[in-house]
Scaffold this motif. Structure first.
Motif, short mmCIF file in Angstrom:
data_model
loop_
_atom_site.label_atom_id
_atom_site.label_comp_id
_atom_site.label_asym_id
_atom_site.label_seq_id
_atom_site.Cartn_x
_atom_site.Cartn_y
_atom_site.Cartn_z
N MET A 164 1.04 -1.10 -0.07
CA MET A 164 -0.12 0.07 0.06
C MET A 164 0.96 1.17 -0.07
O MET A 164 0.34 2.36 -0.57
CB MET A 164 -0.96 0.03 1.17
CG MET A 164 -2.11 -0.74 1.00
SD MET A 164 -3.20 -0.06 -0.53
CE MET A 164 -3.31 1.50 -0.39
N THR A 165 1.97 1.29 0.65
CA THR A 165 2.91 2.26 0.56
C THR A 165 3.34 2.62 -0.97
O THR A 165 3.37 3.77 -1.48
CB THR A 165 4.11 2.04 1.41
OG1 THR A 165 3.56 2.04 2.73
CG2 THR A 165 5.08 3.49 1.35
N THR A 166 3.72 1.49 -1.58
CA THR A 166 4.05 1.66 -2.97
C THR A 166 2.89 2.03 -3.97
O THR A 166 2.99 3.01 -4.78
CB THR A 166 4.53 0.10 -3.55
OG1 THR A 166 5.72 -0.22 -2.67
CG2 THR A 166 4.94 0.19 -4.91
N GLU A 167 1.55 1.44 -3.71
CA GLU A 167 0.63 1.88 -4.41
C GLU A 167 0.35 3.38 -4.03
O GLU A 167 -0.18 4.05 -5.22
CB GLU A 167 -0.68 0.90 -3.93
CG GLU A 167 -2.07 1.45 -4.62
CD GLU A 167 -2.42 0.66 -5.69
OE1 GLU A 167 -3.31 0.74 -6.33
OE2 GLU A 167 -1.44 -0.19 -6.44
N THR A 168 0.08 3.82 -2.90
CA THR A 168 -0.07 5.37 -2.78
C THR A 168 1.10 6.22 -3.23
O THR A 168 0.58 7.16 -3.91
CB THR A 168 -0.04 5.46 -1.09
OG1 THR A 168 -1.09 4.54 -0.60
CG2 THR A 168 -0.52 6.89 -0.72
N ALA A 169 2.26 5.75 -3.05
CA ALA A 169 3.30 6.66 -3.69
C ALA A 169 3.29 6.57 -5.13
O ALA A 169 3.17 7.72 -5.89
CB ALA A 169 4.58 6.08 -3.31
N ARG A 170 2.80 5.55 -5.99
CA ARG A 170 2.72 5.56 -7.23
C ARG A 170 1.58 6.48 -8.00
O ARG A 170 1.61 7.30 -8.76
CB ARG A 170 2.20 3.96 -7.67
CG ARG A 170 1.89 3.95 -9.22
CD ARG A 170 1.74 2.38 -9.41
NE ARG A 170 1.33 2.26 -10.79
CZ ARG A 170 0.08 1.95 -11.32
NH1 ARG A 170 -0.76 1.65 -10.25
NH2 ARG A 170 -0.16 1.55 -12.55
N HIS A 171 0.36 6.29 -7.01
CA HIS A 171 -0.63 7.40 -7.37
C HIS A 171 -0.65 8.67 -7.13
O HIS A 171 -0.95 9.63 -7.55
CB HIS A 171 -2.08 6.74 -6.89
CG HIS A 171 -2.37 5.45 -7.63
ND1 HIS A 171 -2.59 5.23 -8.98
CD2 HIS A 171 -2.77 4.21 -7.11
CE1 HIS A 171 -3.07 4.18 -9.26
NE2 HIS A 171 -3.22 3.40 -8.27
N ALA A 172 0.19 8.96 -6.09
CA ALA A 172 0.62 10.23 -5.55
C ALA A 172 1.40 11.01 -6.60
O ALA A 172 1.35 11.97 -7.11
CB ALA A 172 1.35 10.30 -4.18
N GLY A 173 2.42 10.01 -7.43
CA GLY A 173 3.24 10.58 -8.47
C GLY A 173 2.24 10.81 -9.76
O GLY A 173 2.46 11.91 -10.50
#
Length: 169
Positions: A139-148
């Motif tokens: 979820m950290t990866t998913e959230t960072a990806r979508h924040a980008g």
């Protein structure tokens, strides 16, 4: 903005949660100062909008942290398995979506606080169990990806850029 404890030298769970919170905060920051039309405006050929990304992130927080580990997910008014979590319907307000994200984060945080990282859960949509640690990293990866993605979409809307909210002062 949430900083990692002790410069990243805290307990593993605290460091992982601080990293997730940093990206969660960036997601909300990307909405600041925009009106409803700008927030829901599709900015890619597939229809990606800032508000659609927030709705999606709320949905997956409920899925990966709450549903996977046996918690209760609020009744959804859309079908995330059909991709309906990525788009904003005409009757979905900004306030409704942002509040949904807040409730999803709070529900996820309750699960994170109450379970050890090695706890195993089983997502309804997968044939294998995952640990809470794995879900937290995912979820950290998913959230960072979508924040980008949101950073790019925001730049296309009004030129604003940045990874995180600038420090006050």
């Amino acid at each position: 903005m949430t900083n990692s404890p002790a410069g990243g030298a805290g307990a593993e769970k605290d460091v992982l949660r601080a990293s997730l919170d940093r990206h969660r905060d960036a997601v909300l920051w990307k909405l600041d100062g925009l009106d409803d039309e700008q927030l829901r405006r599709p900015m890619t050929p597939t229809g990606t909008s800032l508000l659609g990304l927030v709705k999606h992130l709320a949905s997956v927080e409920y899925g990966w942290f709450v549903e996977t580990f046996g918690g209760e997910v609020e009744p959804l008014w859309f079908d995330p398995y059909e991709g309906e979590d990525m788009w904003i319907a005409p009757d979905e307000t900004t306030d409704r979506i942002v509040a949904f994200y807040g409730r999803a984060r709070a529900a996820a945080d309750r699960m994170l606080a109450g379970l050890p990282l090695d706890t195993l859960g089983r997502p309804a949509w997968r044939d294998e169990s995952v640990s809470l640690r794995w879900s937290l990293v995912h979820m950290t990866t998913e959230t960072a990806r979508h924040a980008g993605h949101m950073d790019i979409v925001r730049e296309l809307i009004d030129g604003a850029t940045g990874v995180h909210r600038p420090a006050a002062g």
